[in-house]
Scaffold this active site. Structure first.
Site, PDB file in Angstrom:
ATOM      1  N   CYS A   2       0.827  -1.187   0.000  1.00 55.57           N
ATOM      2  CA  CYS A   2       0.000   0.000   0.000  1.00 55.57           C
ATOM      3  C   CYS A   2       0.865   1.241   0.000  1.00 55.57           C
ATOM      4  O   CYS A   2       2.084   1.178  -0.088  1.00 55.57           O
ATOM      5  CB  CYS A   2      -0.901   0.000   1.241  1.00 55.57           C
ATOM      6  SG  CYS A   2      -1.731  -1.589   1.540  1.00 55.57           S
ATOM      7  N   GLU A  79       4.237  -6.454   4.157  1.00 55.74           N
ATOM      8  CA  GLU A  79       3.771  -7.780   4.559  1.00 55.74           C
ATOM      9  C   GLU A  79       4.532  -8.236   5.792  1.00 55.74           C
ATOM     10  O   GLU A  79       5.755  -8.080   5.874  1.00 55.74           O
ATOM     11  CB  GLU A  79       4.004  -8.809   3.432  1.00 55.74           C
ATOM     12  CG  GLU A  79       3.341  -8.469   2.113  1.00 55.74           C
ATOM     13  CD  GLU A  79       1.828  -8.522   2.152  1.00 55.74           C
ATOM     14  OE1 GLU A  79       1.272  -9.131   3.085  1.00 55.74           O
ATOM     15  OE2 GLU A  79       1.205  -7.935   1.245  1.00 55.74           O
TER      16      GLU A  79
END
Length: 615
Positions: A2, A79
């Site tokens: 993101c 992540e």
């Protein structure tokens, strides 16, 4: 994966600044095309653009938990590969989860452990956490700096974003580049905290920046440390293999399609082979490679690229049983000014990589049409000592950044570049002294074992230099090119467990058979074809068609007649006139690289219109 952005201002009611915070967030739309959101209270505004990878329906951000003392809110990118283990631990401690996302695990991990959550994460992450209980903001970046994060201190707080463009979207920030900014543009050695724009800084890898009403403070929670290696050679090989298998197994977890970047070199081939071995879904690995139209016709071996990739890629695809696709690019595509402007915009700065950025962008764009996640072999050369300069006695022990040398065999000069317009500017910038100072700063943190011999000390210093400077340049490039097309690229060789372990393996073990990266070759011998096991290192491919150089010269000619561009405040027009009149087929690698830099600077100044403050 993101993009995040935000503003903390202890003297401003940010509920009146929603349009500005939303504009800052909107600059991250390419990083997160699937969703967007903002959260604003009096002192803080956080924005998030989402690329959905895990828990597609949940995991919406900004994510908030209400507590008796106030809200705790997170915006997070990246992540966390061990989020399932952390979730189990937190559940046992009484936490109740509403989603299946790793974001909520990190948020609740912060509620449980505070800032020390950073020590527990295995992954590539950058995040901002607003703790309303204490009116403080935490900016946290992963250990190796895989995910970018920038900040700009203000009179009463801070602005932050995944990329400088988010911060530049705030009217408080002038677009000024000073002499320090230009030094790094001309001699990119990844100075700690450097962000090109005056007053802006990069959160350094392995670092937490805490912002309160009293100001900013930083804390380094991770760095490379020297320790004695106690394992024998067979154990070292076995443990390296086990680590790699576990890393790849973890990084293949996603709720979207995945692929692997394949160059036919040892690093990407090892990932492909191990992926075919450890994945439990029964699917064939999907591999992607870049190539150029007419490359076989124009290819000439050089110090960086000893042979063509294509035959080795085919061998690996057959050996691993992968579903493979070549992305073939033309000179016209690579020298399209619009492509160059896209890559510059992705990085918010001109590149030192020339056509390599453009080809990487186009490769990622093509991959994104078929998958959302890809694994890459970046950092293996830094971790295992694969570059030629690790094995060049002329360079070991020299006070130089070896990747800055045009000719790795002649370390007499640290950098070559176009002459600057005014002799006084040479004195102001003093690039030579800048490089010496930066080198000394870069290696000041190296620790050596008391009984280490000269070679061990020299190679450890080289490893430290590569893993704290060069790899950050390359990771930044990979992140920007991939995220600008909405592709998440994961880098297994940056797992901190592998980095810590291999960093302390003695050089004799890393080169046990007299070849670069012997340890890695031994660890993955059974999952790569013999041709790759025997192959010499070859760098990421570069187009060799003279048509590319000719087009480059034409664009530089066009720049010469644009009197309004600030390019020629830095670069000598006389040098450019000389370079553009040469036969494209006879242009040297150095001249081509400088021409690429000239054209990059031209488009950068046209796009960003920065103010230069060089005196």
């Amino acid at each position: 994966m993101c993009g995040i952005a935000g503003w903390v201002a202890f003297g401003t009611d940010l509920t009146t600044q929603r349009p500005t915070i939303e504009a800052m967030t909107a600059t991250m739309a390419l990083r997160g095309p699937d969703d967007t959101g903002t959260w604003i209270c009096g002192d803080a505004g956080l924005g998030h653009c989402r690329l959905s990878i895990v828990d597609l329906a949940g995991g919406v951000q900004p994510m908030m938990v209400s507590t008796p003392g106030g809200p705790v809110v997170i915006v997070y990118t990246g992540e966390t590969y061990n989020f399932r283990e952390l979730r189990r631990t937190l559940t046992e401690r009484g936490h109740v989860f509403r989603t299946s996302s790793d974001t909520e695990v990190v948020l609740r991990g912060y509620l449980e452990w505070g800032a020390s959550i950073a020590d527990r994460l295995n992954g590539m992450t950058a995040m901002a956490i607003w703790d309303g209980r204490e009116s403080r903001l935490l900016l946290i970046r992963d250990r190796m700096g895989v995910k970018p994060l920038y900040f700009y201190p203000t009179a009463d707080g801070v602005l932050f974003g995944s990329e400088p463009k988010a911060i530049l979207a705030n009217p408080l920030v002038p677009k000024v580049i000073d002499a320090d900014g230009v030094r790094e543009l001309m001699a990119p050695v990844k100075r700690p905290g450097w962000a090109l724009w005056k007053g802006m800084y990069e959160v350094e890898p392995g670092t937490i920046v805490t912002v309160t009403e009293d100001g900013l403070r930083t804390h380094t929670y991770w760095q490379l440390e020297t320790a004695e290696h106690v394992d024998d050679y067979p154990t070292t090989v076995a443990w390296t293999r086990d680590l790699l298998a576990d890393i790849i197994r973890r990084q293949l977890v996603a709720d979207v399609p995945q692929g692997l970047l394949l160059s036919g070199g040892l690093d990407s081939s090892a990932l492909t082979g191990l992926a075919s071995l450890v994945r439990d879904d029964g699917d064939r690995p999907r591999t992607f490679a870049v190539d150029f139209a007419g490359q076989a016709e124009h290819f000439k071996p050089d110090a960086l690229r000893v042979d063509l990739d294509a035959p080795y890629i085919a061998d690996v695809a057959r050996f691993a049983g992968s579903e493979h696709r070549d992305i073939v690019l033309s000179p016209a595509l690579l020298n399209d000014p619009e492509l160059r402007r896209k890559t510059i915009t992705a990085r918010d700065m001109p590149s030192c990589f020339g056509d390599l950025d453009g080809s990487l962008y186009l490769l990622f764009q093509a991959i994104r049409g078929e998958t959302t996640v890809a694994l890459s072999g970046d950092a293996a050369d830094e971790v295992f000592g694969g570059y030629t300069w690790f094995h060049n006695e002329k360079l070991l022990g020299k006070r130089v950044f070896p990747w800055m040398l045009r000719n790795h065999e002649r370390p007499g000069r640290n950098v070559e570049g176009p002459p600057l317009t005014h002799p006084s500017l040479n004195a102001v910038l003093d690039i030579g002294q800048y490089l010496v100072d930066q080198y000394d700063l870069a290696v000041a943190g190296v620790e050596h074992l008391d009984d280490a011999d000269t070679i061990e000390r020299q190679t450890r210093t080289m490893s430290y230099l590569n893993m704290t400077r060069l790899v950050r340049l390359l990771l930044d490039r990979k992140d920007r090119m991939s995220m600008s097309v909405g592709l998440e690229v994961r880098v297994p060789f940056c797992d901190h467990r592998l980095v810590e372990y291999v960093y302390n393996v003695p050089w004799a073990m890393k080169t046990s058979d007299g070849r670069p990266k012997s340890l890695l070759r031994a660890a993955v011998r059974d999952v790569i074809p013999p041709s790759v096991h025997a192959r010499e290192k070859s760098a990421y491919p570069s187009i060799q068609d003279p048509a590319y150089v000719g087009s480059l010269q034409l664009q530089a000619k066009e720049a010469l007649v644009d009197n309004g561009n600030a390019l020629f405040e830095l670069v000598s027009p006389g040098w450019v006139r000389f370079a553009v009149e040469q036969d494209p087929a006879a242009v040297s690698y150095t001249t081509r690289a400088i021409l690429d830099q000239v054209v990059e600077l031209y488009h950068f100044f046209d796009l960003y219109r920065p103010q230069l403050a060089l005196s």
